[in-house]
Each structure stands twice: as C-alpha cells, then as structure tokens.
Design a protein around this motif. Structure first.
Motif, PDB file in Angstrom:
ATOM      1  N   THR A 180      29.285  24.331  29.142  1.00  0.00           N
ATOM      2  CA  THR A 180      28.783  23.871  30.465  1.00  0.00           C
ATOM      3  C   THR A 180      28.526  25.264  31.146  1.00  0.00           C
ATOM      4  O   THR A 180      29.507  25.993  31.107  1.00  0.00           O
ATOM      5  N   MET A 181      27.564  25.539  31.709  1.00  0.00           N
ATOM      6  CA  MET A 181      27.263  26.976  32.551  1.00  0.00           C
ATOM      7  C   MET A 181      26.610  26.726  33.674  1.00  0.00           C
ATOM      8  O   MET A 181      25.765  25.767  33.908  1.00  0.00           O
ATOM      9  N   GLU A 182      26.630  27.635  34.720  1.00  0.00           N
ATOM     10  CA  GLU A 182      25.679  27.733  35.870  1.00  0.00           C
ATOM     11  C   GLU A 182      25.437  29.253  36.020  1.00  0.00           C
ATOM     12  O   GLU A 182      26.121  30.230  35.506  1.00  0.00           O
ATOM     13  N   LYS A 183      24.506  29.385  36.947  1.00  0.00           N
ATOM     14  CA  LYS A 183      24.266  30.975  37.264  1.00  0.00           C
ATOM     15  C   LYS A 183      24.086  31.214  38.726  1.00  0.00           C
ATOM     16  O   LYS A 183      23.142  30.087  39.438  1.00  0.00           O
ATOM     17  N   THR A 184      24.808  32.018  39.275  1.00  0.00           N
ATOM     18  CA  THR A 184      24.472  32.216  40.886  1.00  0.00           C
ATOM     19  C   THR A 184      24.770  33.700  41.269  1.00  0.00           C
ATOM     20  O   THR A 184      25.750  34.214  41.064  1.00  0.00           O
ATOM     21  N   PRO A 185      23.837  34.690  40.970  1.00  0.00           N
ATOM     22  CA  PRO A 185      23.680  35.999  41.112  1.00  0.00           C
ATOM     23  C   PRO A 185      24.641  36.512  42.267  1.00  0.00           C
ATOM     24  O   PRO A 185      25.068  37.533  41.981  1.00  0.00           O
ATOM     25  N   SER A 186      24.892  36.000  43.434  1.00  0.00           N
ATOM     26  CA  SER A 186      25.345  36.324  44.759  1.00  0.00           C
ATOM     27  C   SER A 186      26.937  36.339  44.401  1.00  0.00           C
ATOM     28  O   SER A 186      27.728  36.773  45.189  1.00  0.00           O
ATOM     29  N   TYR A 187      27.377  35.572  43.543  1.00  0.00           N
ATOM     30  CA  TYR A 187      28.778  35.790  43.418  1.00  0.00           C
ATOM     31  C   TYR A 187      29.499  36.965  43.101  1.00  0.00           C
ATOM     32  O   TYR A 187      30.498  37.297  43.665  1.00  0.00           O
ATOM     33  N   PHE A 188      28.471  37.928  42.333  1.00  0.00           N
ATOM     34  CA  PHE A 188      29.151  39.188  41.973  1.00  0.00           C
ATOM     35  C   PHE A 188      29.465  39.919  43.316  1.00  0.00           C
ATOM     36  O   PHE A 188      30.364  40.782  43.348  1.00  0.00           O
ATOM     37  N   VAL A 189      28.668  39.790  44.106  1.00  0.00           N
ATOM     38  CA  VAL A 189      28.756  40.626  45.534  1.00  0.00           C
ATOM     39  C   VAL A 189      29.482  40.049  46.772  1.00  0.00           C
ATOM     40  O   VAL A 189      29.653  40.588  47.777  1.00  0.00           O
ATOM     41  N   THR A 190      29.987  38.583  46.254  1.00  0.00           N
ATOM     42  CA  THR A 190      30.820  38.030  47.197  1.00  0.00           C
ATOM     43  C   THR A 190      32.295  38.217  47.255  1.00  0.00           C
ATOM     44  O   THR A 190      33.071  37.948  46.083  1.00  0.00           O
ATOM     45  N   LYS A 191      32.942  38.600  48.179  1.00  0.00           N
ATOM     46  CA  LYS A 191      34.215  39.082  48.375  1.00  0.00           C
ATOM     47  C   LYS A 191      35.361  38.030  48.003  1.00  0.00           C
ATOM     48  O   LYS A 191      36.104  38.252  47.029  1.00  0.00           O
ATOM     49  N   GLU A 192      35.066  36.675  48.404  1.00  0.00           N
ATOM     50  CA  GLU A 192      35.892  35.549  48.197  1.00  0.00           C
ATOM     51  C   GLU A 192      35.572  35.012  46.635  1.00  0.00           C
ATOM     52  O   GLU A 192      36.487  34.269  46.328  1.00  0.00           O
ATOM     53  N   ALA A 193      34.622  35.192  45.998  1.00  0.00           N
ATOM     54  CA  ALA A 193      34.073  34.590  44.722  1.00  0.00           C
ATOM     55  C   ALA A 193      35.434  34.602  43.754  1.00  0.00           C
ATOM     56  O   ALA A 193      35.457  33.700  43.079  1.00  0.00           O
ATOM     57  N   PRO A 194      35.848  35.940  43.500  1.00  0.00           N
ATOM     58  CA  PRO A 194      36.746  36.210  42.319  1.00  0.00           C
ATOM     59  C   PRO A 194      37.895  35.165  42.338  1.00  0.00           C
ATOM     60  O   PRO A 194      38.110  34.446  41.536  1.00  0.00           O
ATOM     61  N   SER A 195      38.573  34.880  43.511  1.00  0.00           N
ATOM     62  CA  SER A 195      39.671  34.121  43.787  1.00  0.00           C
ATOM     63  C   SER A 195      39.408  32.905  43.647  1.00  0.00           C
ATOM     64  O   SER A 195      40.078  31.985  43.014  1.00  0.00           O
ATOM     65  N   ARG A 196      38.206  32.360  44.070  1.00  0.00           N
ATOM     66  CA  ARG A 196      37.882  30.910  43.871  1.00  0.00           C
ATOM     67  C   ARG A 196      37.577  30.603  42.683  1.00  0.00           C
ATOM     68  O   ARG A 196      37.801  29.587  42.247  1.00  0.00           O
ATOM     69  N   VAL A 197      36.794  31.505  41.704  1.00  0.00           N
ATOM     70  CA  VAL A 197      36.473  31.178  40.577  1.00  0.00           C
ATOM     71  C   VAL A 197      38.023  30.913  39.929  1.00  0.00           C
ATOM     72  O   VAL A 197      38.148  30.245  39.115  1.00  0.00           O
ATOM     73  N   THR A 199      40.630  30.168  41.062  1.00  0.00           N
ATOM     74  CA  THR A 199      41.256  28.941  41.403  1.00  0.00           C
ATOM     75  C   THR A 199      41.129  27.876  40.577  1.00  0.00           C
ATOM     76  O   THR A 199      41.804  26.964  40.265  1.00  0.00           O
ATOM     77  N   MET A 200      39.839  27.795  40.373  1.00  0.00           N
ATOM     78  CA  MET A 200      39.027  26.647  39.212  1.00  0.00           C
ATOM     79  C   MET A 200      39.846  27.155  37.818  1.00  0.00           C
ATOM     80  O   MET A 200      40.267  25.982  37.400  1.00  0.00           O
ATOM     81  N   ASN A 201      39.659  27.922  37.430  1.00  0.00           N
ATOM     82  CA  ASN A 201      40.110  28.409  36.049  1.00  0.00           C
ATOM     83  C   ASN A 201      40.116  29.895  35.882  1.00  0.00           C
ATOM     84  O   ASN A 201      38.730  30.651  35.770  1.00  0.00           O
ATOM     85  N   CYS A 202      40.977  30.614  35.590  1.00  0.00           N
ATOM     86  CA  CYS A 202      41.162  31.905  35.472  1.00  0.00           C
ATOM     87  C   CYS A 202      40.784  32.354  33.845  1.00  0.00           C
ATOM     88  O   CYS A 202      40.660  33.544  33.536  1.00  0.00           O
ATOM     89  N   GLN A 203      40.388  31.257  33.017  1.00  0.00           N
ATOM     90  CA  GLN A 203      39.926  31.637  31.798  1.00  0.00           C
ATOM     91  C   GLN A 203      38.350  31.702  31.754  1.00  0.00           C
ATOM     92  O   GLN A 203      37.788  31.600  30.564  1.00  0.00           O
ATOM     93  N   TRP A 266      36.443  42.109  41.362  1.00  0.00           N
ATOM     94  CA  TRP A 266      36.525  40.958  40.256  1.00  0.00           C
ATOM     95  C   TRP A 266      37.746  41.432  39.340  1.00  0.00           C
ATOM     96  O   TRP A 266      38.504  40.323  38.852  1.00  0.00           O
ATOM     97  N   LEU A 267      37.972  42.647  38.920  1.00  0.00           N
ATOM     98  CA  LEU A 267      39.234  42.945  38.148  1.00  0.00           C
ATOM     99  C   LEU A 267      40.472  42.632  38.830  1.00  0.00           C
ATOM    100  O   LEU A 267      41.520  42.817  37.938  1.00  0.00           O
ATOM    101  N   GLN A 268      40.542  42.422  40.014  1.00  0.00           N
ATOM    102  CA  GLN A 268      41.774  42.301  40.687  1.00  0.00           C
ATOM    103  C   GLN A 268      42.314  40.634  40.297  1.00  0.00           C
ATOM    104  O   GLN A 268      43.317  40.271  40.452  1.00  0.00           O
ATOM    105  N   HIS A 269      41.220  39.968  39.523  1.00  0.00           N
ATOM    106  CA  HIS A 269      41.461  38.445  39.328  1.00  0.00           C
ATOM    107  C   HIS A 269      41.412  38.129  37.874  1.00  0.00           C
ATOM    108  O   HIS A 269      41.771  37.336  37.282  1.00  0.00           O
ATOM    109  N   PHE A 270      40.349  38.837  37.318  1.00  0.00           N
ATOM    110  CA  PHE A 270      39.989  38.580  35.630  1.00  0.00           C
ATOM    111  C   PHE A 270      40.312  39.834  35.077  1.00  0.00           C
ATOM    112  O   PHE A 270      39.780  40.946  35.314  1.00  0.00           O
ATOM    113  N   PRO A 271      40.705  39.869  33.777  1.00  0.00           N
ATOM    114  CA  PRO A 271      40.569  40.769  32.991  1.00  0.00           C
ATOM    115  C   PRO A 271      39.223  41.396  32.374  1.00  0.00           C
ATOM    116  O   PRO A 271      38.400  40.399  32.414  1.00  0.00           O
TER     117      PRO A 271
END
Length: 373
Positions: A180-197, A199-203, A266-271
């Motif tokens: 399952t996939m989705e795309k939303t390009p604005s996630y990359f520049v959204t400060k809160e997005a990494p921690s929220r993603v 929270t759903m799944n760090c993998q 993003w690297l603060q939350h994902f390797p």
C-alpha cells in the motif's frame, strides 16, 4: 375366447412396458447422481464463469491507473476470506503464493472490491513538489504488487486531527504480497510530518523525488502562474531586494529546494536506510533505470521496465505505452511539461550560487551526487 386372450396379451404387454420405463428412469437418475457426485455435471458452467473472470481481469488491468478503487487484478485464495485490520505499516510477504492466485470466488466468479485488507501504507512518496512525484506514482501503479491512493491524502500535514483510522480507510484494499502506498509531496517540508509518520510506523519506507532546485522553483512558479495570471514576476518573488540580490527564503518556491535542511528534520526520526532519493532528471531521461532502483528498494520484483515507456517529444516526458485493447497511450496530464517563462539569467545565477552549499550538503547526507552544479 380369442378376444379375451388378446386382451390379456395387451394387458401384460402394457405392464411390461411400464416396468421397462421405470427401469430406464431409475438408470437415468442413477447416472445423473453418479456424474454429479464425481463433479462432472457442473463442468460447463465452471468454464463459462472462468471465461468471465478472465475477461474481467484483462479489462481491470487496462483500467488500473484510471480508477483507484477498481478491484485488484491480483487473485484471491479463498472467496470466503474475511476482512482483517493489520498492524500499522506491516509489510506483507512479497512473492507469496496467495498473491498470485485468482481474484475470483468459488466457481470462478469475479469477486467484488470488498475483498482484501485496508492497511496503513508501507511506503510513502514524501516529496518534493514539482520533482516528479506524480510520474513516479503512475509508473509504480503498473506493478501488480503496488496499490496506491490516487489523490494526495495530506494526512500528516493537514488532516492529522482526523485520526489514524480515518487515514487507514482512505487506503485501497490489498491482498497478501501487495504494498500500500500514497504520495503527498508537502510532507517533506512539513516540520511535524516526520514524528507523525513515525507514530504510525517507524519502519515506513520513504521515497523523495528531488530535482535541480533552481529548475524546480521555476516549475513551481509556472504552475502557480497558470492558476493566478496576476502573480508578480519570478525575480520579484525570489529576491528580497533586486539591488542586493539577497534570496528570499520565505517564498515557498525557494524554501522547498533547501533539501538538506528538510532532510535533517526527517533524520531525527528515521535512519538514512529508510530513504530512497530518486532523481527527477533521470526519471525523465531513464525512467526504467530509476524504476529499477525503486522496485529494488520496495522489495518488489522488477516488473516495470523499458517495454512500458516511450518518450513523448511534444511534452518532453516519458509516457506509458498503451495497454492492449486501449485506444491511446497513458501520458501525464496537460499540466505536466508546460513551457516555463523566461527568467533573467542573472537571477538564475544568483539562485544557483545560493543553492550550491545546500546542494553539496545534501549530496553528502544522501550519499548521491545529483550533478546540479
């Protein structure tokens, strides 16, 4: 006396005929039950249904990337399978036998779109705007093991308060072995997005399509200008002051191109191993090559290849070759490949000088030299 004998003969003959009729009737009934118990009596209807299922799957394959909610062409193992809710982002076993079975119920009748499971996305295209994300998604949707939302959900930047269950229900149903996939390009520049993603799944696997930030900014401006013809000139928006030549980083078209700064967040939350950086330029010049990298990253068999693409000279973009039975090839919308306005060369040079240190930092962080300088 003779007539009496004839009557008896006729009577006996009638009784014998009746017994013979009963005997043959019993033989026919016995034969019918014998063939039904052996499973042969319904062979003709099964063949008819199988042909219907075949026709259904072929048509579905031709329409996949025109209709996100079309039942998957993948095949079901059990027509009585019940829907389950998986753990967020759980990755299905690719290449499993169940993912290769027929999408039909018992008797070969095509099943409805109620089969399969709505899962959280195992992979997300998180950026960047005007980098080539729509092209990448459309190319990926050719793959039978990829199911994706067509519209951008904007969950992690705009609609997070609606909750994860709301988000999961936006996803298409998938079978075992599908992603399952989705795309939303604005996630990359959204400060809160990494921690929220996370929270759903760090993998979650994260794909970023990047492009020369100067060209990307001009493309971004061109898109906005097409919707708002009264927009000020590119140079007046890009420069704080025309005399000093300072770049205005508050303008979103400029800010998005600071890839290194956004990646740090993003690297603060994902390797780094959870990211794939796709070249927007190579996605145009060598779509099959870049798609090979994407499929490897997602753990998919390399299905999308050179045979799926041709280069559209008019648009300047690769298009998907028309599927069998389709009247035309599949190209991106008319908004893609629109001509850019003329920008003064001095302004473009100032932008290139501004982005150069950020680009080099991004090359170091991503481990890839995109050659924008």
């Amino acid at each position: 006396m003779g007539c009496s004998g004839c009557s008896r003969v006729r009577f006996n003959f009638g009784k014998a005929l009746s017994k013979v009729s009963v005997f043959f009737t019993m033989v026919l009934i016995f034969t019918y039950f014998f063939y039904c118990l052996s499973g042969l009596c319904d062979s003709a209807p099964r063949a008819l249904y199988s042909q219907q299922a075949l026709d259904y799957d072929i048509m579905d394959d031709h329409r996949r990337f025109l209709d996100d909610l079309r039942p998957s062409p993948r095949l079901l193992r059990d027509a009585n399978r019940t829907e389950q809710v998986d753990a967020p982002g759980q990755l299905p076993p690719h290449g499993s036998d169940s993912a290769k079975e027929s999408a039909q119920g018992s008797g070969g009748i095509p099943v409805s779109n109620t089969f399969g499971t709505k899962r959280f996305p195992q992979a997300i295209i998180i950026g960047v705007k005007k980098g080539g994300t729509r092209a990448l998604l459309e190319f990926l949707r050719i793959h039978p093991d990829v199911r994706a939302v067509g519209a951008e959900p904007h969950f992690f930047d705009r609609f997070y308060d609606k909750g994860l269950e709301w988000y999961r229900n936006l996803m298409p149903r998938t079978l075992d072995g599908q992603i399952t996939m989705e795309k939303t390009p604005s996630y990359f520049v959204t400060k809160e997005a990494p921690s929220r993603v996370c929270t759903m799944n760090c993998q979650t696997k994260l794909i970023v399509v990047v492009r020369d930030p100067v060209t990307r900014a001009v493309s971004d401006y061109t898109q906005t200008l097409s919707k708002n013809p009264g927009l000020p000139s590119f140079q007046s928006l890009a420069l704080k002051n025309s005399s000093t030549g300072l770049i205005d980083t508050t303008w979103s078209a400029v800010r998005i191109g600071l890839y290194a700064k956004h990646l740090e967040n993003w690297l603060q939350h994902f390797p780094l191993s959870h990211f794939l950086f796709v070249s927007g330029e190579r996605l145009v010049s060598d779509p099959a090559g870049e798609m090979g990298r994407v499929q490897d990253f997602l753990g998919l068999k390399r299905v999308v290849s050179d045979k799926h693409f041709y280069f559209n000279q008019t648009k300047g973009f690769p298009c998907l070759k028309k599927p069998e039975g389709s009247s035309r090839p599949r190209c991106l919308g008319k908004s893609k490949g629109r001509p850019h306005p003329q920008i003064p060369s001095e302004v473009l040079k100032r932008l290139r000088d501004f982005y150069r240190p950020f680009n080099h930092r991004f090359y170091q962080m991503s481990g890839q030299d995109f050659g924008w300088d």
